[in-house]
Design a protein around this motif. Structure first.
Motif, PDB file in Angstrom:
ATOM      1  N   MET A  75       0.861  -1.185   0.000  1.00  0.00           N
ATOM      2  CA  MET A  75       0.000   0.000   0.000  1.00  0.00           C
ATOM      3  C   MET A  75       0.894   1.231   0.000  1.00  0.00           C
ATOM      4  N   PRO A  76       0.380   2.413  -0.313  1.00  0.00           N
ATOM      5  CA  PRO A  76       1.203   3.620  -0.246  1.00  0.00           C
ATOM      6  C   PRO A  76       1.743   3.852   1.167  1.00  0.00           C
ATOM      7  N   VAL A  77       2.980   4.349   1.237  1.00  0.00           N
ATOM      8  CA  VAL A  77       3.630   4.582   2.530  1.00  0.00           C
ATOM      9  C   VAL A  77       4.167   6.009   2.588  1.00  0.00           C
ATOM     10  N   GLY A  78       3.859   6.710   3.683  1.00  0.00           N
ATOM     11  CA  GLY A  78       4.422   8.029   3.941  1.00  0.00           C
ATOM     12  C   GLY A  78       5.444   7.915   5.055  1.00  0.00           C
ATOM     13  N   ILE A  79       6.608   8.528   4.871  1.00  0.00           N
ATOM     14  CA  ILE A  79       7.695   8.431   5.844  1.00  0.00           C
ATOM     15  C   ILE A  79       8.066   9.815   6.345  1.00  0.00           C
ATOM     16  N   GLY A  80       8.288   9.943   7.654  1.00  0.00           N
ATOM     17  CA  GLY A  80       8.700  11.219   8.217  1.00  0.00           C
ATOM     18  C   GLY A  80       9.725  11.054   9.315  1.00  0.00           C
ATOM     19  N   GLY A  81      10.433  12.144   9.596  1.00  0.00           N
ATOM     20  CA  GLY A  81      11.413  12.143  10.677  1.00  0.00           C
ATOM     21  C   GLY A  81      12.771  12.614  10.220  1.00  0.00           C
ATOM     22  N   GLY A  82      13.211  13.757  10.708  1.00  0.00           N
ATOM     23  CA  GLY A  82      14.549  14.253  10.412  1.00  0.00           C
ATOM     24  C   GLY A  82      14.753  14.770   9.007  1.00  0.00           C
ATOM     25  N   ILE A  83      13.672  15.059   8.293  1.00  0.00           N
ATOM     26  CA  ILE A  83      13.801  15.534   6.910  1.00  0.00           C
ATOM     27  C   ILE A  83      14.173  17.011   6.914  1.00  0.00           C
TER      28      ILE A  83
END
Length: 248
Positions: A75-83
């Motif tokens: 499925m679609p995945v969104g990633i975050g953190g430290g960007i």
């Protein structure tokens, strides 16, 4: 009519999955790769994975771990953190992220958000909007000591033409006592940016209440999946029984 999206949100502390209450007291709740595998088997609509301490600790997200999480997902995945740079976004997209979730950099550098949208497209850039009520009005919660008005921040992100907001109520986070309907409807009425509402889901009735009383199209949750027997499928069946379109 577009189908309502049910989106598990996995929050990471650099070592394992954690779940907070009101953005404090993170409690260990499991392994991110195993959790992604379970959610994939349950056919969730999307997955969001965020390292909630990366920016605060001035470090990058673990790309190998993120890659392992993404490998489990169809499925679609969104990633975050430290960007904090265009290169950070490129690195995440290269290993399979469909979009990135940005908060800290959005608070301190609006021009970076404009650049990111221009480079990757609106659909790739999701902004985390963490609302906390202070003296009767909403402000943007942050650990930088900044006083940022809620409406001001929303307007700036709209001007950047970001693709989506993850709207989280700090006061409701992890409490499992229902969503901040007032906040969610206020934002949905005052922006054209799609919203993933989060913070407060603890029983099935909270979700039918959310979609009945607001005009949003997606909800993100964590505690209900960690601490109750309910699954994303249960939420979908609850919403379907109330006439909302869902992907079963």
């Amino acid at each position: 009519m577009l189908k309502v999206r049910i989106i598990p949100i996995l929050t990471f502390n650099g070592f394992g999955l954690v779940k907070t209450k009101k953005f404090s007291n993170p409690r260990m709740v499991g392994n991110p790769v195993q959790a992604a595998k379970v959610y994939n088997s349950r056919g969730v609509d999307e997955l969001v994975f965020v390292d909630i301490f990366a920016s605060r600790q001035n470090r990058k997200i673990n790309l190998k771990l993120v890659g392992d999480v993404i490998k489990e997902c169809y499925m679609p995945v969104g990633i975050g953190g430290g960007i904090a740079s265009i290169s950070d976004i490129k690195d995440l997209l290269k290993i399979g992220a469909d979009k990135v979730v940005i908060k800290t950099k959005a608070l301190t550098d609006v021009n970076f958000i404009k650049e990111a949208v221009g480079f990757f497209g609106s659909q790739c850039i999701t902004i985390s909007v963490d609302a906390i009520k202070k003296e009767g009005r909403y402000m943007i919660h942050n650990t930088l000591g900044l006083s940022i008005g809620f409406d001001e921040f929303i307007k700036k992100m709209e001007e950047c033409e970001v693709g989506e907001f993850v709207l989280n109520s700090v006061d409701n986070d992890g409490m499992m006592s229902g969503f901040d309907i007032e906040l969610i409807e206020y934002v949905s009425e005052n922006t054209k940016i799609p919203i993933i509402a989060a913070g407060g889901g603890g029983e099935l009735g909270h979700y039918s209440d959310l979609f009945t009383k607001t005009s949003i199209g997606a909800v993100g949750s964590a505690s209900i999946f960690h601490f109750t027997q309910f699954t994303p499928h249960d939420i979908k069946m609850e919403l379907a029984s109330k006439g909302f379109p869902v992907r079963i």
